[in-house]
Design a protein around this motif. Structure first.
Motif: not given
Length: 246
Positions: A150-170
């Protein structure tokens, strides 16, 4: 009646200028001007003794025709002025709208330039690679990603990584907040202990002073009582008084 030699511009307070516009405008008086001008020229160039003087229109009728034509012309002129004012007002509104559109266009261009120059902040972050993230991520996060083709796979993957990093920071911030709270509690407890220690130190200092004072008193008493007891021991006992036997 003497005809005027010069016809001046109408006064702004002329009743003809202030005429209200009718619901239906009159016809243009242009077609009636040529016959009227011909008749007036005949009056001006001929004398009353001319052979056709009796067939001419009376001057009062010509004056009435002139007034009628003037009135119709003034009504049309007033209508033209009102139309010009309305058109000018509409033009001003369009000009204001155009200026607003041009202003918004410039703002959009500036925003587009800013977007073109935008550098994502996450590019400088130390995010985990895709394989490590997919291995350590929850099953719900992985299943929510679109297919890899899918064309949006890379964007969705990046968003998931950022959300996971945000949870760790929280989580780290929450842990840091708890540590800060514990540190503040220890600091308060240390202050309370220091206050109590200072109070005990003051009490012990007072007690030591009292003990030293008592010891000094006892020493003074001992010093005074010492020579007296020595003198009593060193002096001989008094001789016994003889008694008479009966």
């Amino acid at each position: 009646m003497v005809l005027p030699a010069i016809i001046s511009e109408p006064s702004p307070i002329d009743p003809l200028v202030l005429l209200p516009l009718p619901s239906k405008l009159p016809e243009s008086p242009i077609h009636d001007l040529d016959p009227l001008l011909s008749t007036l020229e005949a009056y001006l160039t001929s004398t009353t003794a001319a052979p056709n003087a009796s067939s001419r229109l009376p001057l009062s009728v010509l004056t009435a025709l002139m007034r009628q034509i003037t009135r119709r012309s003034q009504v049309l002129l007033n209508a033209a002025r009102v139309g010009a004012a309305e058109a000018r007002e509409a033009l001003d509104e369009v000009d204001v709208d155009l200026r607003g559109v041009e202003y918004e266009r410039e703002r959009v261009r500036e925003e587009i330039e800013r977007c073109m120059e935008y550098a994502p902040a996450y590019e400088g972050m130390d995010l985990p690679d895709t394989e490590s993230f997919l291995t350590s991520a929850d099953e719900s996060v992985v299943s929510a990603l679109p297919p890899q083709d899918d064309d949006g796979y890379e964007h969705a993957l990046t968003i998931s990584k950022l959300e996971d990093e945000l949870n760790e920071i929280t989580k780290r911030e929450a842990h840091l907040a708890q540590l800060t709270k514990d540190r503040d509690s220890l600091i308060r407890a240390k202050k309370e202990i220091k206050i109590k220690f200072d109070a005990v130190d003051v009490h012990l200092t007072g007690f030591a002073r009292s003990a030293n004072a008592v010891a000094a008193k006892l020493k003074d008493v001992a010093d005074i009582a010492g020579p007296t007891s020595t003198a009593l021991v060193a002096s001989p006992a008094p001789a016994a008084t003889p008694t008479l036997s009966t």
